[in-house]
Write a protein that holds these residues in place. Sequence first.
Motif, PDB file in Angstrom:
ATOM      1  N   ASP A   1       6.208  28.482  71.763  1.00 50.62           N
ATOM      2  CA  ASP A   1       5.612  27.982  70.516  1.00 50.62           C
ATOM      3  C   ASP A   1       5.263  29.115  69.562  1.00 50.62           C
ATOM      4  O   ASP A   1       4.674  28.885  68.522  1.00 50.62           O
ATOM      5  CB  ASP A   1       4.380  27.115  70.812  1.00 50.62           C
ATOM      6  CG  ASP A   1       3.252  27.906  71.451  1.00 50.62           C
ATOM      7  OD1 ASP A   1       3.484  29.087  71.798  1.00 50.62           O
ATOM      8  OD2 ASP A   1       2.158  27.353  71.616  1.00 50.62           O
ATOM      9  N   THR A   2       5.598  30.353  69.915  1.00 46.83           N
ATOM     10  CA  THR A   2       5.195  31.482  69.088  1.00 46.83           C
ATOM     11  C   THR A   2       6.399  32.309  68.657  1.00 46.83           C
ATOM     12  O   THR A   2       7.187  32.753  69.500  1.00 46.83           O
ATOM     13  CB  THR A   2       4.206  32.392  69.855  1.00 46.83           C
ATOM     14  OG1 THR A   2       3.133  31.582  70.316  1.00 46.83           O
ATOM     15  CG2 THR A   2       3.667  33.476  68.954  1.00 46.83           C
ATOM     16  N   GLY A   3       6.515  32.501  67.344  1.00 47.17           N
ATOM     17  CA  GLY A   3       7.566  33.350  66.797  1.00 47.17           C
ATOM     18  C   GLY A   3       7.083  34.774  66.669  1.00 47.17           C
ATOM     19  O   GLY A   3       6.430  35.295  67.573  1.00 47.17           O
ATOM     20  N   ILE A   4       7.346  35.381  65.547  1.00 46.89           N
ATOM     21  CA  ILE A   4       6.981  36.794  65.431  1.00 46.89           C
ATOM     22  C   ILE A   4       5.458  36.921  65.355  1.00 46.89           C
ATOM     23  O   ILE A   4       4.759  36.065  64.827  1.00 46.89           O
ATOM     24  CB  ILE A   4       7.667  37.504  64.243  1.00 46.89           C
ATOM     25  CG1 ILE A   4       7.092  37.082  62.894  1.00 46.89           C
ATOM     26  CG2 ILE A   4       9.140  37.273  64.277  1.00 46.89           C
ATOM     27  CD1 ILE A   4       7.507  38.025  61.779  1.00 46.89           C
ATOM     28  N   GLN A   5       4.988  38.021  65.909  1.00 48.88           N
ATOM     29  CA  GLN A   5       3.541  38.259  65.947  1.00 48.88           C
ATOM     30  C   GLN A   5       3.161  39.509  65.174  1.00 48.88           C
ATOM     31  O   GLN A   5       2.066  40.048  65.350  1.00 48.88           O
ATOM     32  CB  GLN A   5       3.080  38.381  67.388  1.00 48.88           C
ATOM     33  CG  GLN A   5       3.338  37.120  68.176  1.00 48.88           C
ATOM     34  CD  GLN A   5       2.520  37.077  69.451  1.00 48.88           C
ATOM     35  OE1 GLN A   5       1.311  37.193  69.420  1.00 48.88           O
ATOM     36  NE2 GLN A   5       3.209  36.953  70.562  1.00 48.88           N
ATOM     37  N   GLY A   6       4.060  39.999  64.351  1.00 49.49           N
ATOM     38  CA  GLY A   6       3.780  41.187  63.545  1.00 49.49           C
ATOM     39  C   GLY A   6       5.078  41.791  63.084  1.00 49.49           C
ATOM     40  O   GLY A   6       6.169  41.301  63.408  1.00 49.49           O
ATOM     41  N   GLY A   7       4.971  42.857  62.298  1.00 48.73           N
ATOM     42  CA  GLY A   7       6.168  43.512  61.795  1.00 48.73           C
ATOM     43  C   GLY A   7       6.723  42.821  60.555  1.00 48.73           C
ATOM     44  O   GLY A   7       6.129  41.870  60.038  1.00 48.73           O
ATOM     45  N   GLU A   8       7.862  43.311  60.116  1.00 50.09           N
ATOM     46  CA  GLU A   8       8.458  42.797  58.878  1.00 50.09           C
ATOM     47  C   GLU A   8       9.944  42.537  59.072  1.00 50.09           C
ATOM     48  O   GLU A   8      10.644  43.370  59.656  1.00 50.09           O
ATOM     49  CB  GLU A   8       8.282  43.837  57.746  1.00 50.09           C
ATOM     50  CG  GLU A   8       6.833  44.083  57.382  1.00 50.09           C
ATOM     51  CD  GLU A   8       6.672  45.205  56.365  1.00 50.09           C
ATOM     52  OE1 GLU A   8       7.699  45.810  55.960  1.00 50.09           O
ATOM     53  OE2 GLU A   8       5.531  45.482  55.985  1.00 50.09           O
TER      54      GLU A   8
ATOM     55  N   ILE B   1       9.402  39.392  67.487  1.00 52.25           N
ATOM     56  CA  ILE B   1       8.967  40.789  67.337  1.00 52.25           C
ATOM     57  C   ILE B   1       7.454  40.830  67.088  1.00 52.25           C
ATOM     58  O   ILE B   1       6.854  39.845  66.650  1.00 52.25           O
ATOM     59  CB  ILE B   1       9.709  41.521  66.189  1.00 52.25           C
ATOM     60  CG1 ILE B   1       9.319  40.970  64.815  1.00 52.25           C
ATOM     61  CG2 ILE B   1      11.206  41.462  66.386  1.00 52.25           C
ATOM     62  CD1 ILE B   1       9.784  41.839  63.662  1.00 52.25           C
ATOM     63  N   SER B   2       6.856  41.989  67.360  1.00 51.57           N
ATOM     64  CA  SER B   2       5.433  42.145  67.054  1.00 51.57           C
ATOM     65  C   SER B   2       5.155  43.424  66.266  1.00 51.57           C
ATOM     66  O   SER B   2       4.002  43.777  66.035  1.00 51.57           O
ATOM     67  CB  SER B   2       4.604  42.115  68.333  1.00 51.57           C
ATOM     68  OG  SER B   2       5.080  43.076  69.232  1.00 51.57           O
ATOM     69  N   GLY B   3       6.204  44.108  65.858  1.00 49.20           N
ATOM     70  CA  GLY B   3       6.006  45.303  65.035  1.00 49.20           C
ATOM     71  C   GLY B   3       7.340  45.819  64.551  1.00 49.20           C
ATOM     72  O   GLY B   3       8.401  45.286  64.878  1.00 49.20           O
ATOM     73  N   GLY B   4       7.300  46.878  63.739  1.00 48.97           N
ATOM     74  CA  GLY B   4       8.524  47.475  63.213  1.00 48.97           C
ATOM     75  C   GLY B   4       9.057  46.705  62.014  1.00 48.97           C
ATOM     76  O   GLY B   4       8.428  45.765  61.520  1.00 48.97           O
TER      77      GLY B   4
ATOM     78  N   HIS C   1      20.256  37.832  67.935  1.00 50.45           N
ATOM     79  CA  HIS C   1      19.105  38.421  68.642  1.00 50.45           C
ATOM     80  C   HIS C   1      18.913  39.905  68.309  1.00 50.45           C
ATOM     81  O   HIS C   1      18.491  40.689  69.160  1.00 50.45           O
ATOM     82  CB  HIS C   1      19.250  38.240  70.157  1.00 50.45           C
ATOM     83  CG  HIS C   1      19.207  36.807  70.587  1.00 50.45           C
ATOM     84  ND1 HIS C   1      18.050  36.134  70.857  1.00 50.45           N
ATOM     85  CD2 HIS C   1      20.214  35.905  70.773  1.00 50.45           C
ATOM     86  CE1 HIS C   1      18.324  34.881  71.203  1.00 50.45           C
ATOM     87  NE2 HIS C   1      19.645  34.712  71.140  1.00 50.45           N
ATOM     88  N   LEU C   2      19.192  40.261  67.101  1.00 53.02           N
ATOM     89  CA  LEU C   2      18.975  41.652  66.678  1.00 53.02           C
ATOM     90  C   LEU C   2      17.478  41.983  66.765  1.00 53.02           C
ATOM     91  O   LEU C   2      16.636  41.262  66.221  1.00 53.02           O
ATOM     92  CB  LEU C   2      19.462  41.839  65.234  1.00 53.02           C
ATOM     93  CG  LEU C   2      19.206  43.215  64.626  1.00 53.02           C
ATOM     94  CD1 LEU C   2      20.166  44.240  65.219  1.00 53.02           C
ATOM     95  CD2 LEU C   2      19.353  43.184  63.103  1.00 53.02           C
ATOM     96  N   GLY C   3      17.160  43.074  67.443  1.00 51.58           N
ATOM     97  CA  GLY C   3      15.765  43.555  67.501  1.00 51.58           C
ATOM     98  C   GLY C   3      14.826  42.609  68.225  1.00 51.58           C
ATOM     99  O   GLY C   3      13.611  42.650  67.976  1.00 51.58           O
ATOM    100  N   ALA C   4      15.344  41.812  69.141  1.00 52.72           N
ATOM    101  CA  ALA C   4      14.466  40.862  69.844  1.00 52.72           C
ATOM    102  C   ALA C   4      13.323  41.593  70.543  1.00 52.72           C
ATOM    103  O   ALA C   4      13.521  42.650  71.135  1.00 52.72           O
ATOM    104  CB  ALA C   4      15.281  40.081  70.866  1.00 52.72           C
ATOM    105  N   LEU C   5      12.123  41.062  70.414  1.00 53.07           N
ATOM    106  CA  LEU C   5      10.932  41.603  71.078  1.00 53.07           C
ATOM    107  C   LEU C   5      10.577  43.027  70.646  1.00 53.07           C
ATOM    108  O   LEU C   5       9.856  43.736  71.333  1.00 53.07           O
ATOM    109  CB  LEU C   5      11.093  41.545  72.606  1.00 53.07           C
ATOM    110  CG  LEU C   5      11.302  40.134  73.180  1.00 53.07           C
ATOM    111  CD1 LEU C   5      11.759  40.212  74.626  1.00 53.07           C
ATOM    112  CD2 LEU C   5      10.011  39.332  73.078  1.00 53.07           C
TER     113      LEU C   5
END
Lengths: 295, 267
Positions: B136-143, B113-116, B89-93
Motif C-alpha cells: 500500500d506504500t509507494g515512494i517514501q522520499g526522493g524525487e 524509492i525513499s531517497g535520491g 523498475h529503474l532505481g527500484a528501492l
Amino acid sequence: MLIKSTEIIDTFAEAFGMWGSRVIVTGETPKWAMAAARSMTGFATSVIGCKCEAGIEGLLTEDETPDGRPGVSILLFAGSAKGLANRLVERVGQCVMTCPTTACFNGLEVEETVNVGGKLRYFGDGYQSSKLLGDQRLWRIPVMEGEFFVEESFGIQKAVGGGNFLVLGEDLNITLAAVEAAVEAMQLPGVILPFPDGVVRSGSKPGSKYKALPASTNDAYCPSLRGRAPRTELPEEVTCVLEIVIDGLDETAVKEAMRVGIMAAAREGIRQITAGNYGGNLGQYHLQLHELLRG
Amino acid sequence: MKLSLHTLPTVPLEAEVICPDKFIGNSLDAISAMTVMHGNQACSLADFFTLTDDGLETIEVDGDLSKVKLIGSEMTQGKIIIKGSVGAHLGALMTGGEILVTGNAEDWVGREISGGRIVIKGDAGHLVGSGVRGSDTGIQGGEIIIHGNAKNEVGNGMRRGLIVIGGNSGDFTGVNMKAGTIMVLGQLGQRPGASMVRGTIFSTQSAQLLPTFTYNTTYKPTFLKRYLIYIKKLGFTIDDAYLNGKYQSWSGDSLELNKGEILLFAE
C-alpha cells in the motif's frame, strides 16, 4: 589618530558573544514584506530590556528569495541559543504570521538549528500540513487570507553583539548629520544596527545606584552632567554625543561596519570618536578603533 | 565505468548489478563477471555489455536498454547516466544518488524509492513512483522527474517525496496517495487522487475530478510558487502565468480522510 579634523581615541569597543539568526520574510508586495519586517524588528534594541536585538539587514529582490517574491532579510540576536529560539518563535508567530501575504524562511545555512515553524504549526489546529522539498521541511498553516508558509528549522550561530562607537559633536545638528552618514554607510551584509534608525542617545554604563537596574545613563558622556558627575570624558566644545551599536554574525563583519561608519562620521565639528567599554572585563571581544581603521 | 550494450536481450534482462554500490571496490573483471538474469538463465554482464573502465565513479550505459530491468536497484550513492531508453523498475528501492535517462523509461520508474533523484528526459510508463502490487506504500522520499508524459497510476500509494511530470499523466494519478507532492505540468488523466488520504496533486490544466472532492477556494498558494521555482531550476520551463497565477483548491478524497488536495491552475 586624526581622520579629517576628528580625533579617534585610542580605545576599544567591548563587544559580547551572542547567538544570531537570519530570517527571510517575503510578501506579495515589498510593502507587506517590510510591514512584517518592521514589526518583527520592533522593540528589539537591546537585550537588556527587550530580550533580543534585531534589525533589517537588507531588501531582497524576487530573484533572491526562496518563493520568488520581494523580501526583507532580518538579523535577530539573543544572549543564548535557547533565548534566540524562543524569540524567533514569538516574533515570527506574532509579527510575520499575522501580517497579510507573508512567508518566512531561514536565511542562515549552518549546522545548528532551532525549531520555529514546527512549533508555530499548531496554530493550524490540525489543518496544517507539511512539505518536504529537498532537505527543507516547510509548514503550511491555514489563515483567513490564505496560508502562512514557514520553514520548520532556522539556523543559528555564535555571533557578536555590542560593537559600538560614540560620536562627540560640537552641536546637535552636526552630530546628527555625522551619525546619519555613518548609518547609511554601514548598510552591509551580516550586520544590523538595532537602535532607532541605527542611533542611540541613551548610552549606558553597567550598574546603577538603584540596585534593581543592571544599567544606567552613561554620565561621563552626558554634556548636561559635566559639572555634576564624578568625571567627564567630554572635551569642552562637545555638546552632544550619539552612539551607534552594531551586532553582526561575526567579528569581521562588525569591525568592517565600524570602520566604514567611523570614516563616514568623521568631519568638521565632530571633535572626537571613541568607543564604549567596561574596562575590558565583561566582553570577550575588544575591537580596537585604531587597529580596525588601519585595516 | 562505461557499459555499452552489444547484444539485445530477447526477453527482459534483470540487471540490478548495474549500480554504483555493486561496482565500488570491484575490478573490471569482477564486474564483467557479475550475474544478470536473462529470463530464467543466469548470464554474466559481459555477455550483454562491453565494459570500459574510464576511472570515473559515474556509470554510463548506452544502447537500447528498453528490455533491461532493475538498473540502479537499491542504489544509495553515485550516479548512473543512461544514454537511450531503459526498461522497467529503474532505481527500484533506491535511497540515494542520481539516475539520468536521456530517452524513455518503461513501467515502475522509481518503485518504492525513499531517497535520491531519478530524471527521465523522455516519457515514462505506468506506475511511476508506485508500490508493487499488494503493497500500500509507494515512494517514501526522493524525487522522480519525468520531462515527458507518464502513463497510469503515477505515485500510487506515495507517502513522501516529489514527482514531477513535464507533460501529461495517465489515469489515477496519485491514487491511494498518503502524502507528498505530484506536479503535472500538462493534463491529468481520469480520476486523479482517487482514495488519496493526504498530499498534493497539482496541474496547470483543468481536470474532471471525482464527486468525492470538494471545492475550497481559488487563491495563490505561496508554497506552490516555491515548488515551481524549484522545478524551474531542474530544467522545466514555467510560464510566469503559472508562477503568479491563482489555483483552484479542492479537498478530498472524502471517502478517506479528506485531507488531500488537488490544485488546478485557474487564471
